[in-house]
Design a protein around this motif. Structure first.
Motif, PDB file in Angstrom:
ATOM      1  N   MET A  71     -13.611 -28.022 -15.316  1.00  0.00           N
ATOM      2  CA  MET A  71     -14.652 -27.453 -16.180  1.00  0.00           C
ATOM      3  C   MET A  71     -15.764 -26.832 -15.353  1.00  0.00           C
ATOM      4  O   MET A  71     -16.222 -25.711 -15.642  1.00  0.00           O
ATOM      5  N   ARG A  72     -16.206 -27.531 -14.314  1.00  0.00           N
ATOM      6  CA  ARG A  72     -17.249 -26.974 -13.445  1.00  0.00           C
ATOM      7  C   ARG A  72     -16.756 -25.733 -12.721  1.00  0.00           C
ATOM      8  O   ARG A  72     -17.494 -24.753 -12.568  1.00  0.00           O
ATOM      9  N   THR A  73     -15.491 -25.762 -12.271  1.00  0.00           N
ATOM     10  CA  THR A  73     -14.944 -24.614 -11.538  1.00  0.00           C
ATOM     11  C   THR A  73     -14.866 -23.377 -12.426  1.00  0.00           C
ATOM     12  O   THR A  73     -15.293 -22.283 -12.034  1.00  0.00           O
ATOM     13  N   VAL A  74     -14.296 -23.537 -13.622  1.00  0.00           N
ATOM     14  CA  VAL A  74     -14.160 -22.395 -14.528  1.00  0.00           C
ATOM     15  C   VAL A  74     -15.523 -21.879 -14.962  1.00  0.00           C
ATOM     16  O   VAL A  74     -15.739 -20.669 -15.081  1.00  0.00           O
ATOM     17  N   SER A  75     -16.473 -22.788 -15.177  1.00  0.00           N
ATOM     18  CA  SER A  75     -17.825 -22.361 -15.535  1.00  0.00           C
ATOM     19  C   SER A  75     -18.467 -21.547 -14.409  1.00  0.00           C
ATOM     20  O   SER A  75     -19.114 -20.523 -14.670  1.00  0.00           O
ATOM     21  N   SER A  76     -18.263 -21.973 -13.167  1.00  0.00           N
ATOM     22  CA  SER A  76     -18.811 -21.216 -12.028  1.00  0.00           C
ATOM     23  C   SER A  76     -18.164 -19.849 -11.911  1.00  0.00           C
ATOM     24  O   SER A  76     -18.849 -18.844 -11.640  1.00  0.00           O
ATOM     25  N   ILE A  77     -16.850 -19.788 -12.124  1.00  0.00           N
ATOM     26  CA  ILE A  77     -16.159 -18.492 -12.069  1.00  0.00           C
ATOM     27  C   ILE A  77     -16.681 -17.562 -13.153  1.00  0.00           C
ATOM     28  O   ILE A  77     -16.887 -16.356 -12.936  1.00  0.00           O
ATOM     29  N   GLY A  78     -16.910 -18.105 -14.352  1.00  0.00           N
ATOM     30  CA  GLY A  78     -17.450 -17.281 -15.430  1.00  0.00           C
ATOM     31  C   GLY A  78     -18.830 -16.722 -15.100  1.00  0.00           C
ATOM     32  O   GLY A  78     -19.134 -15.567 -15.411  1.00  0.00           O
ATOM     33  N   LYS A  79     -19.673 -17.515 -14.452  1.00  0.00           N
ATOM     34  CA  LYS A  79     -20.999 -17.024 -14.056  1.00  0.00           C
ATOM     35  C   LYS A  79     -20.892 -15.923 -13.003  1.00  0.00           C
ATOM     36  O   LYS A  79     -21.624 -14.935 -13.042  1.00  0.00           O
ATOM     37  N   ILE A  80     -19.949 -16.099 -12.053  1.00  0.00           N
ATOM     38  CA  ILE A  80     -19.780 -15.092 -10.995  1.00  0.00           C
ATOM     39  C   ILE A  80     -19.298 -13.772 -11.581  1.00  0.00           C
ATOM     40  O   ILE A  80     -19.803 -12.693 -11.252  1.00  0.00           O
ATOM     41  N   THR A  81     -18.283 -13.841 -12.455  1.00  0.00           N
ATOM     42  CA  THR A  81     -17.749 -12.606 -13.043  1.00  0.00           C
ATOM     43  C   THR A  81     -18.782 -11.917 -13.933  1.00  0.00           C
ATOM     44  O   THR A  81     -18.824 -10.677 -13.995  1.00  0.00           O
ATOM     45  N   LYS A  82     -19.610 -12.700 -14.591  1.00  0.00           N
ATOM     46  CA  LYS A  82     -20.671 -12.089 -15.404  1.00  0.00           C
ATOM     47  C   LYS A  82     -21.680 -11.359 -14.534  1.00  0.00           C
ATOM     48  O   LYS A  82     -22.128 -10.250 -14.861  1.00  0.00           O
ATOM     49  N   ALA A  83     -22.043 -11.970 -13.395  1.00  0.00           N
ATOM     50  CA  ALA A  83     -22.963 -11.306 -12.468  1.00  0.00           C
ATOM     51  C   ALA A  83     -22.333 -10.047 -11.875  1.00  0.00           C
ATOM     52  O   ALA A  83     -22.999  -9.006 -11.738  1.00  0.00           O
ATOM     53  N   MET A  84     -21.032 -10.120 -11.541  1.00  0.00           N
ATOM     54  CA  MET A  84     -20.346  -8.942 -10.996  1.00  0.00           C
ATOM     55  C   MET A  84     -20.259  -7.823 -12.028  1.00  0.00           C
ATOM     56  O   MET A  84     -20.322  -6.637 -11.680  1.00  0.00           O
ATOM     57  N   LYS A  85     -20.112  -8.178 -13.290  1.00  0.00           N
ATOM     58  CA  LYS A  85     -20.099  -7.161 -14.336  1.00  0.00           C
ATOM     59  C   LYS A  85     -21.440  -6.429 -14.395  1.00  0.00           C
ATOM     60  O   LYS A  85     -21.497  -5.202 -14.524  1.00  0.00           O
ATOM     61  N   MET A  86     -22.538  -7.172 -14.303  1.00  0.00           N
ATOM     62  CA  MET A  86     -23.863  -6.555 -14.342  1.00  0.00           C
ATOM     63  C   MET A  86     -24.081  -5.649 -13.132  1.00  0.00           C
ATOM     64  O   MET A  86     -24.641  -4.551 -13.254  1.00  0.00           O
ATOM     65  N   GLY A 308     -14.342 -18.048 -20.458  1.00  0.00           N
ATOM     66  CA  GLY A 308     -14.927 -18.779 -21.582  1.00  0.00           C
ATOM     67  C   GLY A 308     -13.868 -19.422 -22.462  1.00  0.00           C
ATOM     68  O   GLY A 308     -14.005 -20.577 -22.894  1.00  0.00           O
ATOM     69  N   GLU A 309     -12.782 -18.679 -22.731  1.00  0.00           N
ATOM     70  CA  GLU A 309     -11.704 -19.248 -23.540  1.00  0.00           C
ATOM     71  C   GLU A 309     -11.027 -20.412 -22.826  1.00  0.00           C
ATOM     72  O   GLU A 309     -10.703 -21.436 -23.443  1.00  0.00           O
ATOM     73  N   LEU A 310     -10.798 -20.270 -21.527  1.00  0.00           N
ATOM     74  CA  LEU A 310     -10.179 -21.349 -20.767  1.00  0.00           C
ATOM     75  C   LEU A 310     -11.081 -22.585 -20.715  1.00  0.00           C
ATOM     76  O   LEU A 310     -10.603 -23.723 -20.795  1.00  0.00           O
ATOM     77  N   LEU A 311     -12.386 -22.360 -20.602  1.00  0.00           N
ATOM     78  CA  LEU A 311     -13.320 -23.486 -20.582  1.00  0.00           C
ATOM     79  C   LEU A 311     -13.287 -24.234 -21.904  1.00  0.00           C
ATOM     80  O   LEU A 311     -13.357 -25.487 -21.925  1.00  0.00           O
ATOM     81  N   GLN A 312     -13.172 -23.535 -23.023  1.00  0.00           N
ATOM     82  CA  GLN A 312     -13.083 -24.189 -24.321  1.00  0.00           C
ATOM     83  C   GLN A 312     -11.825 -25.051 -24.422  1.00  0.00           C
ATOM     84  O   GLN A 312     -11.856 -26.175 -24.953  1.00  0.00           O
ATOM     85  N   LYS A 313     -10.700 -24.560 -23.903  1.00  0.00           N
ATOM     86  CA  LYS A 313      -9.461 -25.332 -23.938  1.00  0.00           C
ATOM     87  C   LYS A 313      -9.565 -26.587 -23.086  1.00  0.00           C
ATOM     88  O   LYS A 313      -9.111 -27.667 -23.478  1.00  0.00           O
ATOM     89  N   ILE A 314     -10.147 -26.439 -21.899  1.00  0.00           N
ATOM     90  CA  ILE A 314     -10.278 -27.616 -21.027  1.00  0.00           C
ATOM     91  C   ILE A 314     -11.238 -28.637 -21.639  1.00  0.00           C
ATOM     92  O   ILE A 314     -10.994 -29.850 -21.566  1.00  0.00           O
ATOM     93  N   MET A 315     -12.323 -28.186 -22.266  1.00  0.00           N
ATOM     94  CA  MET A 315     -13.253 -29.107 -22.913  1.00  0.00           C
ATOM     95  C   MET A 315     -12.575 -29.846 -24.064  1.00  0.00           C
ATOM     96  O   MET A 315     -12.803 -31.051 -24.265  1.00  0.00           O
ATOM     97  N   LEU A 316     -11.732 -29.148 -24.808  1.00  0.00           N
ATOM     98  CA  LEU A 316     -10.999 -29.799 -25.896  1.00  0.00           C
ATOM     99  C   LEU A 316     -10.059 -30.869 -25.344  1.00  0.00           C
ATOM    100  O   LEU A 316      -9.980 -31.991 -25.887  1.00  0.00           O
ATOM    101  N   ALA A 317      -9.338 -30.549 -24.282  1.00  0.00           N
ATOM    102  CA  ALA A 317      -8.452 -31.528 -23.658  1.00  0.00           C
ATOM    103  C   ALA A 317      -9.243 -32.709 -23.102  1.00  0.00           C
ATOM    104  O   ALA A 317      -8.806 -33.867 -23.217  1.00  0.00           O
TER     105      ALA A 317
END
Length: 340
Positions: A71-86, A308-317
């Motif tokens: 969960m922490r890893t996927v969340s960090s990746i999501g933050k990085i990709t969001k910054a790269m998009k900007m 974000g979708e992957l993080l939701q699945k991992i949180m559900l699991a």
């Protein structure tokens, strides 16, 4: 009295037997449950697929810890990709401004002069092209969608019929790496690590290097393959066909309407040819750079959405496994209290 004492002892003995039977049955069930849990823990893989898709959850704290790490890893990746998009969106705005200002600089000037010469149109002949130098323009960095792979596929589709009729000069690290393995015999040179932003002087020197390479390898024509920018979400692969310097001089000698006394015809032909190739190559580079940044912005946006979708699945699991562990502990507490 002795018979009463004997009957009481026998009844007590039967009660002990019944109690031992009940305890044995309970212990047997508990042992069966423990064996089943051990089997589940042994066969459960600590992978995302097993933790999400299997109905039998791993109740150990190790599985929950692994899910927390993911969960922490996927969340960090999501933050990085969001910054790269900007960052890509900011760079794309700069590239679009340069494209808007320079897309008509020198493009079509020489072609218009040649097209308006009526005498030239009567005298000109179609040059025979026996060997062509292909110049695919790609990026030095990845994470920009499929614009580089599209250029590489276009080059492979061109040379598949007759490899001997083509040579390659690659622009960009990604195109060089992708073409080095399938076309080692055709790849002559590669140019990468271009400074940013690209200006007209840099593209002019690269265009001159392309022409020199074509002449050194007996190429009768040059074909530049690049991505033309359409919108922020789409681009189209285009090809620019250049005349060789010899073919251009052969046509330019029939120019009479725009003839000048200074400089002489031979020098004017050379100067016009340099403007002819530099203007077209500058336009191709500007389009390709704008397409690269727009593709990177879209790729990072899709990556952020997938994270974000992957993080939701991992949180559900994780929540399912945590609730299952709590339920199991409650069952053990209740069973222990009932046994006492």
């Amino acid at each position: 009295a002795e018979d009463g004492i004997r009957d009481a002892q026998e009844s007590r003995g039967l009660g002990d037997v019944y109690k031992r039977q009940i305890n044995a049955e309970y212990m047997g069930k508990e042992f069966f449950v423990l064996i089943k849990l051990q089997h589940m823990l042994k066969n459960t893989q600590f992978g995302f697929k097993s933790l999400v898709n299997q109905n039998a959850y791993n109740f150990s704290s190790g599985a929950l810890k692994i899910l927390k790490i993911r969960m922490r890893t996927v969340s960090s990746i999501g933050k990085i990709t969001k910054a790269m998009k900007m960052v890509a969106a900011s760079k794309m705005r700069g590239e679009l401004q340069r494209l808007e200002k320079g897309k008509k600089f020198g493009v079509g000037t020489v072609s218009t002069i040649l097209a308006n010469e009526s005498y030239l149109q009567k005298k000109k002949t179609t040059p025979v092209v026996k060997r062509t130098l292909l110049v695919p323009i790609t990026s030095d960095r990845g994470l920009c969608g499929g614009i580089n792979s599209g250029i590489v596929r276009e080059v492979k589709s061109i040379i598949v019929n007759n490899r001997d009729s083509y040579r390659i000069l690659a622009i960009g690290e990604k195109g060089t790496t992708a073409l080095l393995r399938p076309c080692p015999d055709l790849l002559l040179k590669s140019i990468s690590e271009l400074p940013s932003p690209v200006n007209f002087m840099i593209t002019s020197s690269i265009a001159s290097q392309i022409v020199q390479t074509a002449e050194a390898n007996a190429c009768d024509g040059v074909s530049v393959i690049y991505n033309e920018f359409k919108t922020a979400i789409s681009s189209v692969i285009r090809r620019q066909e250049w005349l060789s310097q010899k073919a251009f001089a052969q046509q330019f000698k029939y120019v009479v309407r725009h003839d000048t006394s200074e400089p002489e015809k031979e020098y004017a032909s050379q100067y016009y040819y340099e403007l002819y190739i530099a203007g077209q190559f500058y336009n191709a580079m500007l389009n390709n750079l704008a397409s690269e940044q727009s593709a990177r912005m879209n790729a990072m946006e899709n990556a952020s959405k997938n994270a974000g979708e992957l993080l939701q699945k991992i949180m559900l699991a994780y929540n399912k496994a945590r609730q299952a562990k709590i339920t199991m502990e409650l069952c053990e507490i209740i069973s222990g209290a009932a046994a006492v």
